[in-house]
Design a protein around this motif. Structure first.
Motif, short mmCIF file in Angstrom:
data_model
loop_
_atom_site.label_atom_id
_atom_site.label_comp_id
_atom_site.label_asym_id
_atom_site.label_seq_id
_atom_site.Cartn_x
_atom_site.Cartn_y
_atom_site.Cartn_z
N VAL A 147 31.76 120.30 24.03
CA VAL A 147 32.15 118.93 23.70
C VAL A 147 31.39 117.93 24.56
O VAL A 147 31.27 118.11 25.78
CB VAL A 147 33.68 118.75 23.90
CG1 VAL A 147 34.07 117.28 23.76
CG2 VAL A 147 34.44 119.59 22.89
N ASP A 148 30.87 116.89 23.94
CA ASP A 148 30.16 115.84 24.66
C ASP A 148 31.13 115.11 25.58
O ASP A 148 32.21 114.69 25.16
CB ASP A 148 29.55 114.86 23.66
CG ASP A 148 28.77 113.73 24.34
OD1 ASP A 148 28.57 113.81 25.56
OD2 ASP A 148 28.38 112.78 23.64
N ASN A 149 30.74 114.96 26.84
CA ASN A 149 31.62 114.35 27.84
C ASN A 149 32.02 112.93 27.48
O ASN A 149 33.08 112.45 27.89
CB ASN A 149 30.93 114.36 29.21
CG ASN A 149 31.90 114.12 30.35
OD1 ASN A 149 32.89 114.83 30.49
ND2 ASN A 149 31.63 113.11 31.16
N ASP A 150 31.18 112.24 26.70
CA ASP A 150 31.47 110.86 26.32
C ASP A 150 31.86 110.72 24.86
O ASP A 150 31.99 109.60 24.36
CB ASP A 150 30.24 109.97 26.60
CG ASP A 150 29.88 109.94 28.08
OD1 ASP A 150 30.82 109.88 28.90
OD2 ASP A 150 28.68 109.98 28.41
N GLY A 151 32.04 111.84 24.17
CA GLY A 151 32.38 111.80 22.76
C GLY A 151 33.83 111.44 22.52
O GLY A 151 34.66 111.40 23.43
N GLU A 152 34.15 111.22 21.25
CA GLU A 152 35.51 110.82 20.88
C GLU A 152 36.52 111.91 21.21
O GLU A 152 37.61 111.63 21.71
CB GLU A 152 35.56 110.50 19.38
CG GLU A 152 36.92 110.02 18.90
CD GLU A 152 36.93 109.68 17.43
OE1 GLU A 152 38.03 109.44 16.89
OE2 GLU A 152 35.84 109.64 16.82
N ALA A 154 36.31 114.21 23.51
CA ALA A 154 36.49 114.29 24.96
C ALA A 154 37.38 113.15 25.46
O ALA A 154 38.23 113.35 26.34
CB ALA A 154 35.13 114.24 25.66
N GLN A 155 37.19 111.97 24.92
CA GLN A 155 38.00 110.83 25.33
C GLN A 155 39.47 111.04 24.97
O GLN A 155 40.37 110.67 25.72
CB GLN A 155 37.47 109.55 24.68
CG GLN A 155 36.07 109.15 25.13
CD GLN A 155 35.96 109.00 26.64
OE1 GLN A 155 36.84 108.44 27.29
NE2 GLN A 155 34.88 109.51 27.21
#
Length: 236
Positions: A147-152, A154-155
């Motif tokens: 999962v991208d650390n700044d992706g939706e 992850a948020q």
């Protein structure tokens, strides 16, 4: 619904029942594992410290005789190091501020450590839910590797387990112990805590399902392909 869909649905249902039935034993196993790991870390630190003292004493003794006082000093250092590392915490729990900033891939494990540190302040029903949340976090953790650390996604995860969960538990802990069982607006703080933790546990489970949706769809598609290709071939 095809036979593959039926099989997948049945497997999911069976796994859910098994997970529910085994949640407490698994939590006990995790607690024993944490205790064993903590003891292992303490023993390792003691062994390293005592070994360093003995090596230092040996080197000094090769240069100049230690004498009785030197030997007594070495023994005192050994005892002091053993006691110090036996009682010193193996690791400290992260703060809520740190949880809010930690990398998403490490967040489930860090949140679990923080929750474990809150156990003494929680009522028994909440501790049971903390165990269940810990199991959910263990399941969620490997899914966040991609999962991208700044992706939706992850948020969303960070908001729930890195911000809302710690804030909710801290709100409870600020309530004076004498008032935690007193009903207010139809529900006591203890009951509010249990209800909130139950919702959080379910939401973590839902997040796990959403993150696994692509894999579930791929499995279903491949299953249908195998069914169409080989079941029909077998019929011929």
């Amino acid at each position: 619904m095809s036979e593959v869909d039926d099989a997948i649905a049945s497997a999911r249902s069976s796994w859910a029942r098994i997970s529910e039935d085994r949640s407490v034993p698994r939590a006990d196993s995790r607690a024993r594992r944490r205790t064993t790991q903590a003891i292992g870390k303490r023993l390792t630190r003691i062994a390293v410290a005592d070994g360093a003292i003995l090596v230092a004493a040996l080197v000094i003794g090769m240069i100049t005789p230690l004498g009785i006082m030197g030997a007594l000093l070495a023994m005192m250092l050994l005892v002091a190091a053993t006691v110090f590392f036996a009682i010193w915490p193996t690791e400290t729990a992260p703060t809520p501020e740190r949880l809010a900033a930690v990398d998403i891939k490490a967040l489930p494990a860090q949140t679990e450590r923080w929750l474990d540190a809150q156990r003494p302040a929680l009522p028994a029903p909440a501790v049971t839910l903390v165990d269940r949340i810990g199991l959910r976090l263990e399941t969620l953790s490997p899914q966040l590797a991609a999962v991208d650390n700044d992706g939706e996604a992850a948020q969303e995860v960070r908001k729930l387990i890195g911000e809302q969960l710690p804030a909710f538990v801290k709100d409870y802990e600020r309530v004076p112990p004498s008032l935690r069982k007193t009903a207010r607006n139809g529900r006591s703080p203890d009951a509010e805590l249990v209800a909130g933790l139950s919702l959080i546990e379910q939401e973590i489970a839902d997040m796990t399902t959403r993150l696994a949706q692509a894999d579930l769809d791929t499995l279903s598609t491949r299953g249908r392909f195998l069914e169409l290709k080989y079941k029909d071939d077998g019929a011929d």
